[in-house]
Design a protein around this motif. Sequence first.
Motif, PDB file in Angstrom:
ATOM      1  N   ALA A  47       0.816  -1.218   0.000  1.00 21.81           N
ATOM      2  CA  ALA A  47       0.000   0.000   0.000  1.00 21.81           C
ATOM      3  C   ALA A  47       0.846   1.263   0.000  1.00 21.81           C
ATOM      4  CB  ALA A  47      -0.922   0.005   1.213  1.00 21.81           C
ATOM      5  N   ASP A  48       0.446   2.195  -0.865  1.00 23.28           N
ATOM      6  CA  ASP A  48       1.058   3.518  -0.870  1.00 23.28           C
ATOM      7  C   ASP A  48       0.357   4.428   0.140  1.00 23.28           C
ATOM      8  OD1 ASP A  48       2.835   2.871  -2.870  1.00 23.28           O
ATOM      9  OD2 ASP A  48       1.522   3.576  -4.478  1.00 23.28           O
ATOM     10  N   GLU A  49      -0.883   4.090   0.453  1.00 18.81           N
ATOM     11  CA  GLU A  49      -1.678   4.924   1.341  1.00 18.81           C
ATOM     12  C   GLU A  49      -1.458   4.531   2.797  1.00 18.81           C
ATOM     13  OE1 GLU A  49      -6.016   3.611   1.251  1.00 18.81           O
ATOM     14  OE2 GLU A  49      -5.200   2.711  -0.568  1.00 18.81           O
ATOM     15  N   ASP A  50      -2.120   5.236   3.675  1.00 11.61           N
ATOM     16  CA  ASP A  50      -2.044   4.965   5.105  1.00 11.61           C
ATOM     17  C   ASP A  50      -2.515   3.533   5.368  1.00 11.61           C
ATOM     18  OD1 ASP A  50      -2.042   4.968   7.862  1.00 11.61           O
ATOM     19  OD2 ASP A  50      -3.673   6.427   8.056  1.00 11.61           O
ATOM     20  N   ARG A  51      -1.647   2.731   5.900  1.00 14.32           N
ATOM     21  CA  ARG A  51      -1.964   1.311   6.108  1.00 14.32           C
ATOM     22  C   ARG A  51      -3.125   1.112   7.072  1.00 14.32           C
ATOM     23  NH1 ARG A  51       4.211  -0.653   5.834  1.00 14.32           N
ATOM     24  NH2 ARG A  51       4.218  -0.926   3.585  1.00 14.32           N
ATOM     25  N   ASP A  52      -3.213   1.956   8.100  1.00 14.21           N
ATOM     26  CA  ASP A  52      -4.314   1.822   9.056  1.00 14.21           C
ATOM     27  C   ASP A  52      -5.660   2.040   8.372  1.00 14.21           C
ATOM     28  OD1 ASP A  52      -2.571   1.238  11.140  1.00 14.21           O
ATOM     29  OD2 ASP A  52      -2.460   3.323  11.820  1.00 14.21           O
ATOM     30  N   ASP A  53      -5.735   3.042   7.488  1.00 17.82           N
ATOM     31  CA  ASP A  53      -6.976   3.292   6.750  1.00 17.82           C
ATOM     32  C   ASP A  53      -7.298   2.120   5.835  1.00 17.82           C
ATOM     33  OD1 ASP A  53      -7.313   5.760   7.932  1.00 17.82           O
ATOM     34  OD2 ASP A  53      -6.491   6.885   6.231  1.00 17.82           O
ATOM     35  N   LEU A  54      -6.289   1.593   5.170  1.00 22.32           N
ATOM     36  CA  LEU A  54      -6.495   0.460   4.274  1.00 22.32           C
ATOM     37  C   LEU A  54      -7.019  -0.747   5.036  1.00 22.32           C
ATOM     38  CD1 LEU A  54      -6.236  -0.930   1.499  1.00 22.32           C
ATOM     39  CD2 LEU A  54      -3.881  -1.479   2.124  1.00 22.32           C
ATOM     40  N   ILE A  55      -6.399  -1.068   6.166  1.00 22.99           N
ATOM     41  CA  ILE A  55      -6.829  -2.216   6.967  1.00 22.99           C
ATOM     42  C   ILE A  55      -8.252  -2.000   7.484  1.00 22.99           C
ATOM     43  CG2 ILE A  55      -6.405  -3.538   9.094  1.00 22.99           C
ATOM     44  CD1 ILE A  55      -4.543  -4.173   6.718  1.00 22.99           C
ATOM     45  N   ALA A  56      -8.568  -0.789   7.871  1.00 22.81           N
ATOM     46  CA  ALA A  56      -9.923  -0.496   8.348  1.00 22.81           C
ATOM     47  C   ALA A  56     -10.950  -0.731   7.234  1.00 22.81           C
ATOM     48  CB  ALA A  56     -10.007   0.938   8.862  1.00 22.81           C
ATOM     49  N   ARG A  57     -10.654  -0.274   6.025  1.00 22.13           N
ATOM     50  CA  ARG A  57     -11.572  -0.474   4.903  1.00 22.13           C
ATOM     51  C   ARG A  57     -11.706  -1.955   4.545  1.00 22.13           C
ATOM     52  NH1 ARG A  57      -8.735   3.457   2.353  1.00 22.13           N
ATOM     53  NH2 ARG A  57      -8.272   2.106   0.587  1.00 22.13           N
ATOM     54  N   LEU A  58     -10.568  -2.663   4.535  1.00 22.93           N
ATOM     55  CA  LEU A  58     -10.611  -4.091   4.218  1.00 22.93           C
ATOM     56  C   LEU A  58     -11.333  -4.888   5.296  1.00 22.93           C
ATOM     57  CD1 LEU A  58      -7.050  -4.592   2.691  1.00 22.93           C
ATOM     58  CD2 LEU A  58      -9.241  -4.574   1.472  1.00 22.93           C
ATOM     59  N   THR A  59     -11.163  -4.485   6.534  1.00 25.04           N
ATOM     60  CA  THR A  59     -11.862  -5.140   7.642  1.00 25.04           C
ATOM     61  C   THR A  59     -13.366  -4.924   7.507  1.00 25.04           C
ATOM     62  OG1 THR A  59      -9.960  -4.899   9.106  1.00 25.04           O
ATOM     63  CG2 THR A  59     -12.102  -5.270  10.157  1.00 25.04           C
ATOM     64  N   GLU A  60     -13.752  -3.706   7.165  1.00 23.23           N
ATOM     65  CA  GLU A  60     -15.167  -3.400   6.959  1.00 23.23           C
ATOM     66  C   GLU A  60     -15.740  -4.247   5.815  1.00 23.23           C
ATOM     67  OE1 GLU A  60     -17.451   0.486   5.394  1.00 23.23           O
ATOM     68  OE2 GLU A  60     -16.210   0.824   7.182  1.00 23.23           O
ATOM     69  N   ARG A  61     -14.990  -4.355   4.728  1.00 27.64           N
ATOM     70  CA  ARG A  61     -15.417  -5.181   3.600  1.00 27.64           C
ATOM     71  C   ARG A  61     -15.543  -6.650   4.030  1.00 27.64           C
ATOM     72  NH1 ARG A  61     -11.635  -4.851  -1.434  1.00 27.64           N
ATOM     73  NH2 ARG A  61     -12.432  -2.736  -1.399  1.00 27.64           N
ATOM     74  N   GLY A  62     -14.588  -7.113   4.822  1.00 26.08           N
ATOM     75  CA  GLY A  62     -14.627  -8.488   5.296  1.00 26.08           C
ATOM     76  C   GLY A  62     -15.800  -8.763   6.210  1.00 26.08           C
ATOM     77  N   GLU A  63     -16.084  -7.834   7.113  1.00 27.14           N
ATOM     78  CA  GLU A  63     -17.227  -7.992   8.019  1.00 27.14           C
ATOM     79  C   GLU A  63     -18.528  -8.076   7.231  1.00 27.14           C
ATOM     80  OE1 GLU A  63     -17.156  -8.642  11.157  1.00 27.14           O
ATOM     81  OE2 GLU A  63     -15.103  -8.118  11.677  1.00 27.14           O
ATOM     82  N   ALA A  64     -18.649  -7.249   6.188  1.00 28.15           N
ATOM     83  CA  ALA A  64     -19.849  -7.289   5.348  1.00 28.15           C
ATOM     84  C   ALA A  64     -19.947  -8.618   4.606  1.00 28.15           C
ATOM     85  CB  ALA A  64     -19.836  -6.125   4.358  1.00 28.15           C
TER      86      ALA A  64
END
Length: 146
Positions: A47-64
């Motif tokens: 990731a080029d972006e903030d890793r914490d934001d990326l993990i949060a988005r991926l976690t949200e996608r996973g929970e859904a």
Amino acid sequence: MYDAILVPTDGSEGVDRTLDHALEMANNHDATIHALYVIDRRFELAADEDRDDLIARLTERGEAAVATVAERAEAAGVDAVTDVREGVPYKTILGYADEAAVDVITMGTHGRTGRDRLAHLGSVTERVVENATVPVFVVNIGDDAD
């Protein structure tokens, strides 16, 4: 024969076909569905972006994604357990299968052959099939699987 059935999910429509088979097995054997979403650690590392934001988005996608599987299971009268984990997908799936003592893993494949298959080397399903200690039920989810 089957008490626990693992359904790894990436949240795609292809999982619906896989889940249809898993739910039928679960109903036939009074089994529990285990829905697992793996946040691919390789995305985090690249990731080029903030890793914490990326993990949060991926976690949200996973929970859904796992919630969708659990809702379908509930509608079919099947118990479901959900989990979202980080790791290398095939290794995490195999680790979960061992931990949860699942009896079968149900996964989809696009059924690619020839050049298309070579372009997609490293299939998670292929690696799970090659390394699993339990049966793997593979469902063709390719566009021409209808």
